[in-house]
Scaffold this active site. Structure first.
Site, PDB file in Angstrom:
ATOM      1  N   LEU A 101     -33.926 -55.833  -4.250  1.00 50.13           N
ATOM      2  CA  LEU A 101     -34.028 -55.825  -5.625  1.00 50.13           C
ATOM      3  C   LEU A 101     -34.851 -57.356  -5.975  1.00 50.13           C
ATOM      4  O   LEU A 101     -34.482 -58.315  -5.433  1.00 50.13           O
ATOM      5  CB  LEU A 101     -32.956 -55.603  -6.410  1.00 50.13           C
ATOM      6  CG  LEU A 101     -32.314 -54.420  -6.562  1.00 50.13           C
ATOM      7  CD1 LEU A 101     -31.073 -54.281  -7.089  1.00 50.13           C
ATOM      8  CD2 LEU A 101     -33.256 -53.445  -7.335  1.00 50.13           C
ATOM      9  N   ASP A 102     -35.877 -57.082  -6.602  1.00 50.72           N
ATOM     10  CA  ASP A 102     -36.651 -58.214  -7.097  1.00 50.72           C
ATOM     11  C   ASP A 102     -35.898 -58.977  -8.119  1.00 50.72           C
ATOM     12  O   ASP A 102     -34.903 -58.228  -8.784  1.00 50.72           O
ATOM     13  CB  ASP A 102     -38.014 -58.168  -7.492  1.00 50.72           C
ATOM     14  CG  ASP A 102     -38.229 -56.935  -8.650  1.00 50.72           C
ATOM     15  OD1 ASP A 102     -37.361 -56.783  -9.405  1.00 50.72           O
ATOM     16  OD2 ASP A 102     -39.343 -56.397  -8.655  1.00 50.72           O
ATOM     17  N   ALA A 103     -36.359 -60.052  -8.590  1.00 45.77           N
ATOM     18  CA  ALA A 103     -35.769 -60.992  -9.642  1.00 45.77           C
ATOM     19  C   ALA A 103     -35.451 -60.473 -10.928  1.00 45.77           C
ATOM     20  O   ALA A 103     -34.560 -60.527 -11.832  1.00 45.77           O
ATOM     21  CB  ALA A 103     -36.362 -62.173  -9.627  1.00 45.77           C
ATOM     22  N   SER A 105     -35.503 -57.240 -11.492  1.00 52.77           N
ATOM     23  CA  SER A 105     -34.356 -56.105 -11.658  1.00 52.77           C
ATOM     24  C   SER A 105     -33.147 -56.294 -11.389  1.00 52.77           C
ATOM     25  O   SER A 105     -32.726 -57.266 -10.998  1.00 52.77           O
ATOM     26  CB  SER A 105     -34.915 -55.001 -10.409  1.00 52.77           C
ATOM     27  OG  SER A 105     -36.164 -54.917 -10.555  1.00 52.77           O
TER      28      SER A 105
END
Length: 316
Positions: A101-103, A105
């Site tokens: 998960l990116d920052a 999300s």
């Protein structure tokens, strides 16, 4: 003989999931969990120090004039085995991470400890789908499709209704269903394709472009709206782009305000451990709960398959 720390580590090997908050990189989440697990492992009671026999000199007062040195055999602890000398028993453990998960999300992030990393790889070979909740806002377009990006366009949205939005979502889902069949590498007119579709195993072989298997609107309050998405091989950047393209299809613009993963394969938000529960005891409990659910599902499948088998004919 295994030490208490090694016995605890064996109970930690497996799969579990945590809740990653928005604005935090997934590497920081993994490192925090690893640090807490190391603290829990090294805080277990240590075994008593081994003893060794040494010859020690007897104390002699100054008034006495000993003619020789008097020694006696004594059992003393081996200080070279002391934890303050050897250091912690566990200095590093391998914590694997599932689909990142990116920052920007938030949501379910699957982790694995020890031998659980092999189970993690096996899990993602089965083409598991993931569920997301997307928060969108009409009227604004940005350079990175999120509400934090640089605004490049503004537009009106008063003409958008939920019926129009549902039609666009149905069109997108239909196009993705065709892509799902195209990347499956299975003859759609065969019995194999029918059985795979019934069991929910129809999916792309290996890597493919992102595919949306489900898409619907669960909240519509212009300019804000919320979408529920089921997908394969997606990235959070792609999901933000989907929100942007929905705005274009509706003769307007849209930006994504939030991406939240609610399910990753068998793991849901109810299984995710929050920050205050990233401890060794809570992780052991979560791993045990996952194993019990998986075993119960496997037993139920066996019973169902046995019931579907035709009865054997009796011979006379």
């Amino acid at each position: 003989m295994a030490t208490p720390a090694i016995r605890m580590f064996r109970r930690l090997e497996g799969l579990f999931c945590v809740y990653k908050p928005s604005g935090v990189h997934w590497k920081l989440v993994r490192d925090s969990v690893e640090t807490n697990l190391l603290k829990g492992l090294n805080a277990t009671s240590s075994q008593p120090l081994p003893q060794e026999v040494r010859f020690l000199a007897h104390p002699v007062s100054e008034t006495e004039a000993p003619k020789g040195l008097t020694l006696s055999a004594s059992s003393v602890p081996v200080l070279s085995k002391h934890p303050l000398v050897t250091g912690p028993e566990f200095q590093h453990i391998r914590v694997g991470v599932g689909h990142r998960l990116d920052a920007f999300s938030s949501g379910v992030l699957v982790l694995a400890v020890g031998n659980g990393n092999k189970a993690l790889n096996d899990l993602y070979r089965t083409r598991v789908t993931r569920d997301y909740t997307l928060e969108g806002e009409f009227g604004t377009a940005t350079d990175d499709f999120s509400h934090t990006g640089r605004v490049v366009e503004r537009s009106t949205y008063g003409h958008i209704t939920q019926d129009k939005l549902d039609k666009v979502l149905a069109m997108l889902q239909g196009a993705n269903q065709k892509a799902l069949l195209m990347y499956s590498n299975v003859d759609m007119h065969s019995q194999e394709a029918y059985e795979m579709a019934v069991q929910g195993l129809l999916g792309p072989e290996g890597k493919s472009q992102p595919i949306l298997t489900g898409l619907r609107c669960i909240r519509f309050q212009p300019p804000n709206f919320t979408l529920e998405v089921q997908c394969l091989n997606e990235t959070q950047k792609y999901l933000c782009k989907v929100v942007h393209e929905i705005g274009l299809e509706l003769r307007s613009t849209a930006a994504c305000k939030g991406v939240r993963r609610t399910r990753d394969g068998p793991f849901t938000l109810q299984d995710a451990l929050t920050h205050h529960h990233w401890t060794a005891s809570d992780v052991i409990r979560a791993i045990r709960q996952y194993h019990s659910k998986r075993n119960a599902k496997y037993t139920h499948t066996q019973i169902k398959d046995t019931a579907l088998q035709p009865p054997e004919e009796s011979t006379t």
